[in-house]
Design a protein around this motif. Structure first.
Motif, mmCIF file in Angstrom:
data_model
loop_
_atom_site.group_PDB
_atom_site.id
_atom_site.type_symbol
_atom_site.label_atom_id
_atom_site.label_comp_id
_atom_site.label_asym_id
_atom_site.label_seq_id
_atom_site.Cartn_x
_atom_site.Cartn_y
_atom_site.Cartn_z
ATOM 1 N N ARG A 121 0.814 -1.224 0.000
ATOM 2 C CA ARG A 121 0.000 0.000 0.000
ATOM 3 C C ARG A 121 0.841 1.264 0.000
ATOM 4 N NH1 ARG A 121 -5.468 -0.352 3.503
ATOM 5 N NH2 ARG A 121 -6.287 -2.324 2.702
ATOM 6 N N THR A 122 1.969 1.248 0.672
ATOM 7 C CA THR A 122 2.703 2.494 0.887
ATOM 8 C C THR A 122 4.069 2.534 0.219
ATOM 9 O OG1 THR A 122 3.651 1.651 2.960
ATOM 10 C CG2 THR A 122 1.548 2.833 3.109
ATOM 11 N N ARG A 123 4.733 1.387 0.052
ATOM 12 C CA ARG A 123 6.070 1.342 -0.550
ATOM 13 C C ARG A 123 6.092 0.220 -1.589
ATOM 14 N NH1 ARG A 123 9.813 3.860 3.063
ATOM 15 N NH2 ARG A 123 8.619 5.467 4.148
ATOM 16 N N SER A 124 5.243 0.335 -2.595
ATOM 17 C CA SER A 124 5.111 -0.755 -3.571
ATOM 18 C C SER A 124 6.420 -1.031 -4.295
ATOM 19 C CB SER A 124 4.011 -0.417 -4.578
ATOM 20 O OG SER A 124 4.291 0.812 -5.233
ATOM 21 N N GLU A 125 7.289 -0.005 -4.404
ATOM 22 C CA GLU A 125 8.561 -0.204 -5.091
ATOM 23 C C GLU A 125 9.514 -1.087 -4.287
ATOM 24 O OE1 GLU A 125 8.844 3.596 -2.654
ATOM 25 O OE2 GLU A 125 7.379 2.584 -3.951
ATOM 26 N N TRP A 126 9.227 -1.281 -2.996
ATOM 27 C CA TRP A 126 10.051 -2.150 -2.160
ATOM 28 C C TRP A 126 9.524 -3.584 -2.115
ATOM 29 C CZ3 TRP A 126 11.496 0.757 3.015
ATOM 30 C CH2 TRP A 126 12.186 1.937 2.690
ATOM 31 N N LEU A 127 8.318 -3.804 -2.616
ATOM 32 C CA LEU A 127 7.633 -5.072 -2.378
ATOM 33 C C LEU A 127 8.380 -6.253 -3.003
ATOM 34 C CD1 LEU A 127 5.192 -6.295 -1.034
ATOM 35 C CD2 LEU A 127 3.899 -5.947 -3.141
ATOM 36 N N ARG A 128 8.850 -6.088 -4.238
ATOM 37 C CA ARG A 128 9.545 -7.194 -4.887
ATOM 38 C C ARG A 128 10.820 -7.550 -4.131
ATOM 39 N NH1 ARG A 128 10.774 -6.792 -11.219
ATOM 40 N NH2 ARG A 128 8.483 -6.873 -11.189
ATOM 41 N N THR A 129 11.549 -6.534 -3.686
ATOM 42 C CA THR A 129 12.771 -6.783 -2.914
ATOM 43 C C THR A 129 12.456 -7.513 -1.617
ATOM 44 O OG1 THR A 129 13.786 -4.790 -3.838
ATOM 45 C CG2 THR A 129 14.768 -5.694 -1.836
ATOM 46 N N TYR A 130 11.394 -7.074 -0.950
ATOM 47 C CA TYR A 130 10.999 -7.710 0.310
ATOM 48 C C TYR A 130 10.647 -9.183 0.090
ATOM 49 C CZ TYR A 130 7.944 -8.989 4.203
ATOM 50 O OH TYR A 130 7.350 -9.641 5.251
ATOM 51 N N ARG A 131 9.893 -9.465 -0.950
ATOM 52 C CA ARG A 131 9.482 -10.846 -1.200
ATOM 53 C C ARG A 131 10.669 -11.726 -1.571
ATOM 54 N NH1 ARG A 131 3.661 -9.848 -4.338
ATOM 55 N NH2 ARG A 131 2.514 -9.237 -2.444
ATOM 56 N N ARG A 132 11.651 -11.143 -2.240
ATOM 57 C CA ARG A 132 12.868 -11.908 -2.509
ATOM 58 C C ARG A 132 13.607 -12.227 -1.214
ATOM 59 N NH1 ARG A 132 15.166 -8.521 -7.771
ATOM 60 N NH2 ARG A 132 13.687 -9.390 -9.308
ATOM 61 N N CYS A 133 13.593 -11.289 -0.280
ATOM 62 C CA CYS A 133 14.245 -11.532 1.014
ATOM 63 C C CYS A 133 13.560 -12.662 1.766
ATOM 64 C CB CYS A 133 14.231 -10.258 1.856
ATOM 65 S SG CYS A 133 15.297 -8.942 1.238
ATOM 66 N N LEU A 134 12.251 -12.806 1.570
ATOM 67 C CA LEU A 134 11.520 -13.870 2.260
ATOM 68 C C LEU A 134 11.983 -15.258 1.840
ATOM 69 C CD1 LEU A 134 7.828 -12.561 2.336
ATOM 70 C CD2 LEU A 134 9.506 -12.569 4.192
ATOM 71 N N LEU A 135 12.595 -15.358 0.651
ATOM 72 C CA LEU A 135 13.119 -16.648 0.214
ATOM 73 C C LEU A 135 14.245 -17.137 1.127
ATOM 74 C CD1 LEU A 135 13.243 -16.037 -3.651
ATOM 75 C CD2 LEU A 135 11.512 -17.295 -2.349
ATOM 76 N N LEU A 136 14.850 -16.204 1.871
ATOM 77 C CA LEU A 136 15.908 -16.584 2.802
ATOM 78 C C LEU A 136 15.353 -17.337 4.005
ATOM 79 C CD1 LEU A 136 18.932 -16.331 3.635
ATOM 80 C CD2 LEU A 136 18.316 -14.178 4.760
ATOM 81 N N LEU A 137 14.089 -17.087 4.352
ATOM 82 C CA LEU A 137 13.510 -17.669 5.563
ATOM 83 C C LEU A 137 13.528 -19.198 5.544
ATOM 84 C CD1 LEU A 137 12.111 -17.262 8.260
ATOM 85 C CD2 LEU A 137 9.939 -17.014 7.045
ATOM 86 N N PRO A 138 12.986 -19.858 4.509
ATOM 87 C CA PRO A 138 13.059 -21.329 4.526
ATOM 88 C C PRO A 138 14.492 -21.852 4.485
ATOM 89 C CG PRO A 138 12.230 -20.527 2.407
ATOM 90 C CD PRO A 138 12.236 -19.360 3.343
ATOM 91 N N LEU A 139 15.407 -21.100 3.863
ATOM 92 C CA LEU A 139 16.806 -21.539 3.839
ATOM 93 C C LEU A 139 17.409 -21.499 5.239
ATOM 94 C CD1 LEU A 139 18.082 -19.756 0.597
ATOM 95 C CD2 LEU A 139 17.351 -22.139 0.874
ATOM 96 N N LEU A 140 17.116 -20.431 5.983
ATOM 97 C CA LEU A 140 17.616 -20.344 7.360
ATOM 98 C C LEU A 140 17.014 -21.444 8.230
ATOM 99 C CD1 LEU A 140 17.587 -16.477 7.997
ATOM 100 C CD2 LEU A 140 19.590 -17.956 7.801
ATOM 101 N N MET A 141 15.722 -21.690 8.054
ATOM 102 C CA MET A 141 15.066 -22.723 8.857
ATOM 103 C C MET A 141 15.610 -24.102 8.506
ATOM 104 S SD MET A 141 11.160 -21.235 8.844
ATOM 105 C CE MET A 141 10.532 -22.515 9.924
#
Length: 345
Positions: free
Chosen positions: A190-210
């Protein structure tokens, strides 16, 4: 000199808004990745100690930030959302009271331990049906949506719940911290749509860390739970329900997810302006609108700060008992996340 003066300012990289946006997104991503890696390392290294410290420091404050965020998202006039919020608040109240009543009835010998799975399964069923009702009501607010699938999905989950109610409840314990990541995703959209793709790419790190934590800790000995506090922490992470799994792994995984949860509410969302100026009520519709309740909203926030201080005092005096009380009462904020998340979808 004349040609230099005629060079358009847009030619300089530091003057381009798009470049500044990319730099900001990369800095945001770097902070996310660094925070996740440090959290995973600390949770794996000292799971019991980090659990105690994080709950002591951040449990109360993160609830305060959640409360302020929810007040910001609460519309000044309900309008078509009146039925949705009526069902939402009624469910939060009834389910929270029911959750608090379960251990009280058990310790007063109203029922034996053999009936505990039945009570847990019943509460989980009511939770699922309440969530289905919220999804359907939310879907009806937009004629282009068809969310009628919510009811059969809830019935399917109810069946799974009745097969293993304790494990179903444990799954909720591990899934709940991830809801904060969803809130951050919706707010960025809603507020920083230009950051959304970067944020979602960062989420790919979560299953790797787990996966890395699982590989590193699955063979480690279980944590010593020879005192009441350590036993509570290991049981909350599922030590009794999963006896063949190292409690070091379970506690570390749960602490890691909780640290991410606290980080989103206390650091990430306030930094991107999701909660507004924390000392001002002007960003809260119920306080800002004509005929609103600015003093009442301010009183709620101030009283909540007082509750946070009392919680810290309780942790100092008797950490174990205060921790048990907190995780029982905190079910209200867990339930409150559902309707406000649905409102952002």
């Amino acid at each position: 000199m004349e040609r230099t003066a005629n060079i358009p300012l847009a030619a300089w990289p530091f003057a381009r808004p798009a470049d500044r946006t990319r730099v900001s997104a990369r800095l945001f991503a770097a902070l996310l990745v660094a925070s996740a890696c440090v959290s995973a390392a600390l949770a794996s290294w000292l799971p019991l100690q980090v659990s105690i410290v994080t709950v002591f420091l951040f449990a109360g404050p993160h609830n305060w930030f959640e409360l302020r965020y929810f007040l910001m998202r609460l519309p000044a006039r309900m309008g078509r959302s009146r039925n949705f919020f009526a069902v939402a608040f009624a469910g939060i109240g009834v389910l929270t009271l029911g959750y608090l009543a379960l251990p009280a009835l058990y310790y007063t010998n109203v029922w034996s331990g053999e009936n505990w799975p039945l009570a847990i399964a019943t509460w989980n069923t009511l939770l699922l049906l309440w969530l289905a009702a919220l999804v359907i009501l939310r879907g009806r607010q937009n004629s282009s949506r068809d969310w009628s699938w919510a009811l059969p999905a809830a019935f399917g989950l109810c069946a799974v719940n009745w097969l293993a109610p304790d494990l179903f409840s444990l799954a909720i314990v591990y899934l709940h911290p991830l809801v904060a990541l969803w809130f951050l995703d919706r707010h960025l959209r809603r507020t920083r749509s230009e950051w959304l793709r970067t944020y979602r790419r960062c989420l790919l790190l979560l299953p790797l860390l787990m996966a890395g934590m699982f590989w590193q800790l699955s063979g480690t000995p279980s944590l010593a739970d020879d005192n009441g506090l350590a036993w509570r922490i290991t049981q909350h992470a599922g030590g009794q329900l999963l006896p063949n799994v190292s409690t070091h792994l379970l506690v570390s995984m749960h602490v890691f997810l909780e640290m991410l949860h606290y980080g989103v509410w206390i650091i990430a969302l306030p930094l991107i302006g999701a909660t507004g100026a924390i000392w001002s009520t002007k960003t809260i519709p119920l306080a800002r609108r004509h005929g609103g309740f600015p003093k009442f909203i301010a009183a709620i926030l101030i009283c909540s700060l007082f509750v946070v201080a009392v919680l810290w005092m309780g942790f100092t005096v008797n950490y174990a008992a205060t921790r048990d009380l907190y995780f029982a009462v905190a079910m209200a904020h867990v339930l409150a996340e559902a309707p406000f998340l649905l409102r952002m979808i």
